[in-house]
Design a protein around this motif. Sequence first.
Motif, PDB file in Angstrom:
ATOM      1  N   ASN A  95       0.829  -1.202   0.000  1.00 18.18           N
ATOM      2  CA  ASN A  95       0.000   0.000   0.000  1.00 18.18           C
ATOM      3  C   ASN A  95       0.866   1.256   0.000  1.00 18.18           C
ATOM      4  N   LEU A  96       0.419   2.235  -0.757  1.00 19.83           N
ATOM      5  CA  LEU A  96       1.027   3.559  -0.704  1.00 19.83           C
ATOM      6  C   LEU A  96       0.364   4.322   0.444  1.00 19.83           C
ATOM      7  N   ASP A  97       1.192   4.848   1.359  1.00 17.91           N
ATOM      8  CA  ASP A  97       0.691   5.500   2.577  1.00 17.91           C
ATOM      9  C   ASP A  97       1.022   6.990   2.504  1.00 17.91           C
ATOM     10  N   MET A  98      -0.019   7.819   2.468  1.00 20.78           N
ATOM     11  CA  MET A  98       0.156   9.270   2.488  1.00 20.78           C
ATOM     12  C   MET A  98      -0.561   9.800   3.726  1.00 20.78           C
ATOM     13  N   GLY A  99       0.210  10.437   4.631  1.00 20.46           N
ATOM     14  CA  GLY A  99      -0.390  10.838   5.887  1.00 20.46           C
ATOM     15  C   GLY A  99       0.102  12.169   6.403  1.00 20.46           C
ATOM     16  N   TYR A 100      -0.626  12.654   7.380  1.00 23.79           N
ATOM     17  CA  TYR A 100      -0.277  13.913   8.049  1.00 23.79           C
ATOM     18  C   TYR A 100      -0.476  13.702   9.545  1.00 23.79           C
ATOM     19  N   GLN A 101       0.532  14.093  10.322  1.00 19.31           N
ATOM     20  CA  GLN A 101       0.507  13.840  11.755  1.00 19.31           C
ATOM     21  C   GLN A 101       0.916  15.093  12.519  1.00 19.31           C
ATOM     22  N   VAL A 102       0.151  15.406  13.564  1.00 21.82           N
ATOM     23  CA  VAL A 102       0.493  16.501  14.467  1.00 21.82           C
ATOM     24  C   VAL A 102       0.918  15.894  15.798  1.00 21.82           C
ATOM     25  N   ASN A 103       2.089  16.329  16.290  1.00 21.65           N
ATOM     26  CA  ASN A 103       2.637  15.802  17.535  1.00 21.65           C
ATOM     27  C   ASN A 103       2.593  16.888  18.606  1.00 21.65           C
ATOM     28  N   PHE A 104       1.850  16.645  19.652  1.00 22.48           N
ATOM     29  CA  PHE A 104       1.703  17.590  20.751  1.00 22.48           C
ATOM     30  C   PHE A 104       2.706  17.233  21.845  1.00 22.48           C
ATOM     31  N   VAL A 105       3.740  18.060  21.981  1.00 21.52           N
ATOM     32  CA  VAL A 105       4.753  17.826  23.014  1.00 21.52           C
ATOM     33  C   VAL A 105       4.208  18.331  24.344  1.00 21.52           C
ATOM     34  N   GLN A 106       4.363  17.546  25.377  1.00 20.36           N
ATOM     35  CA  GLN A 106       3.787  17.906  26.665  1.00 20.36           C
ATOM     36  C   GLN A 106       4.715  18.807  27.480  1.00 20.36           C
ATOM     37  N   SER A 107       5.240  19.836  26.824  1.00 21.98           N
ATOM     38  CA  SER A 107       6.063  20.861  27.499  1.00 21.98           C
ATOM     39  C   SER A 107       6.271  22.015  26.518  1.00 21.98           C
ATOM     40  N   ASP A 108       6.935  23.069  26.999  1.00 17.94           N
ATOM     41  CA  ASP A 108       7.256  24.225  26.154  1.00 17.94           C
ATOM     42  C   ASP A 108       8.750  24.299  25.892  1.00 17.94           C
ATOM     43  N   ASN A 109       9.415  23.114  25.909  1.00 18.95           N
ATOM     44  CA  ASN A 109      10.873  23.092  25.763  1.00 18.95           C
ATOM     45  C   ASN A 109      11.331  22.696  24.369  1.00 18.95           C
ATOM     46  N   PHE A 110      10.393  22.226  23.500  1.00 21.94           N
ATOM     47  CA  PHE A 110      10.803  21.640  22.239  1.00 21.94           C
ATOM     48  C   PHE A 110      11.571  22.632  21.367  1.00 21.94           C
ATOM     49  N   ASP A 111      11.129  23.922  21.370  1.00 22.84           N
ATOM     50  CA  ASP A 111      11.825  24.911  20.539  1.00 22.84           C
ATOM     51  C   ASP A 111      12.871  25.710  21.323  1.00 22.84           C
ATOM     52  N   GLY A 112      13.072  25.357  22.587  1.00 24.63           N
ATOM     53  CA  GLY A 112      14.103  26.016  23.390  1.00 24.63           C
ATOM     54  C   GLY A 112      13.735  27.420  23.836  1.00 24.63           C
ATOM     55  N   TYR A 113      12.469  27.798  23.753  1.00 24.26           N
ATOM     56  CA  TYR A 113      12.072  29.151  24.100  1.00 24.26           C
ATOM     57  C   TYR A 113      10.723  29.076  24.790  1.00 24.26           C
ATOM     58  N   ASN A 114      10.681  29.464  26.044  1.00 17.11           N
ATOM     59  CA  ASN A 114       9.437  29.440  26.820  1.00 17.11           C
ATOM     60  C   ASN A 114       8.730  30.775  26.692  1.00 17.11           C
ATOM     61  N   PHE A 115       7.873  30.833  25.676  1.00 14.63           N
ATOM     62  CA  PHE A 115       7.139  32.071  25.440  1.00 14.63           C
ATOM     63  C   PHE A 115       5.653  31.751  25.496  1.00 14.63           C
ATOM     64  N   GLY A 116       4.923  32.484  26.206  1.00 11.61           N
ATOM     65  CA  GLY A 116       3.502  32.220  26.342  1.00 11.61           C
ATOM     66  C   GLY A 116       3.245  31.048  27.294  1.00 11.61           C
ATOM     67  N   SER A 117       2.022  30.541  27.234  1.00  6.67           N
ATOM     68  CA  SER A 117       1.639  29.479  28.173  1.00  6.67           C
ATOM     69  C   SER A 117       1.302  28.171  27.483  1.00  6.67           C
ATOM     70  N   GLY A 118       1.434  28.058  26.152  1.00  7.19           N
ATOM     71  CA  GLY A 118       1.047  26.842  25.433  1.00  7.19           C
ATOM     72  C   GLY A 118       2.204  25.874  25.248  1.00  7.19           C
ATOM     73  N   ASP A 119       1.879  24.568  25.158  1.00  4.72           N
ATOM     74  CA  ASP A 119       2.901  23.562  24.868  1.00  4.72           C
ATOM     75  C   ASP A 119       3.282  23.626  23.389  1.00  4.72           C
TER      76      ASP A 119
END
Length: 457
Positions: A203-227
């Motif tokens: 099968n050819l698999d074409m998909g889109y996935q959103v990953n919700f990180v349970q912190s505000d550290n993924f981009d190295g910048y704690n700005f605002g209140s959202g993960d």
Amino acid sequence: MKTNLKKASLLLTGVLVGSKLLAQTPDTLAVKDYVRPFSGGDQFRTWSIGVHGGLLTPYTIFGRNSHQDFTHPSEQFGYGAYIKKQILPSFGLQADFLRGEVSSSNSHVTAAGTNTYDSYSTKLNWSAALSANFTLANINWRHDRPFIQPYLTAGAGYMNYTPRITPAGGQQENFKKTDNGHIGEVFIPIGLGLKFNLAPGVNLDMGYQVNFVQSDNFDGYNFGSGDDRFSYAHIGLEFALGSSKKPQMAVHNPVSSMRTEYMVENQRTRAELQMQIDAEKAKNAQLASDLAATNANLAKLTTDSDGDGVVDVNDKCPNTPAGQKVDGSGCPLAKPVIYVTEEDKKVVKDAIKNLEFDLGKATIREHSFPSLDRVAQLLVDKNFSLKLAGHTDNTGSDELNMRLSKDRAESIKSYLVSKGANASRIEATGYGETQPIATNKTAAGRQANRRVEFTLF
């Protein structure tokens, strides 16, 4: 950006070329996809593996992207794999693995109005997740085998990543100052996609996935209140594991199998009915033939040309003189025929049963006379012939046994002749111990072997 698009184009081209090499005819697919309705899961291929590649970006379809910590996202290449167990045609569990890099630039300004960071780049060292996969449609009402299956996924997992940030006017550095900058976090992957059936089990698999990180550290910048969150648009191939003779459960069309079963049963029923009809026709034809033959034979049964009472069809001696007595086959009788009846046989059987001699002698004991008298009367009345065969056990010498058996047979003959029987119609023979009818190792066997056999004819 152009480099990433070029990578994605090359990946899609490779997938499409591979699909052409694996493609098969619709007839082959229809035959391999048939499974008898309500069969167990062992009739399907339920395990599969997949590989994919695509683009990672901080932008997602959920929420307001303008509120993320960095406002100018870029696309980076990512890749992954999974192994899936299909539990039901529309539900499966899969273990996912993903690696790649996520980056963006131009962080939000601080309260003081300054731009804190120029950019960040987070290396996704590895991520592992367990997700539920829901196939939304694997039934095609117009074709035996569906071609497209839309699906949704949702799960939970753990990732290890290394965020690196570049301060305004400075050098890139690790966000975390320990453990080589590595951070471990729980994340929630949610996705959707389409699977295209290229060939049985591929099968050819074409998909889109959103990953919700349970912190505000993924981009190295704690700005605002959202993960933090990031998305992954990918394309890849899925391969079903197991015997190629079995269809993949996730792409199986149960309605088609039910229709095929109905058609097979319908054809089988029609064939059985036709066989029954043909058998009845054959029986009717045979009955008609038998009836015609019977009528012809009945016509023959009424003809007696020579008038001897035997119809021509059974008359083996046709044209006998009038008044000539004939037998059942229409041939003249030379003399009256007398048959041995069951009553006659009983008379002889009683004589054998009651026959006794003195021990080691040919002298008949008196209580045997009445039954022998009835045998003698039978010989006189019906002019029967009688053969007497004397036998002994193996006690004593062969010569003695042979003489004793002969003497006993002659003794019976003499008694019957004395009662009026024709001596010429009685044959007396002795066989000694040569024809036993039981073992001589037991008393009962020896008793059975000491006998005189009567043969009436």
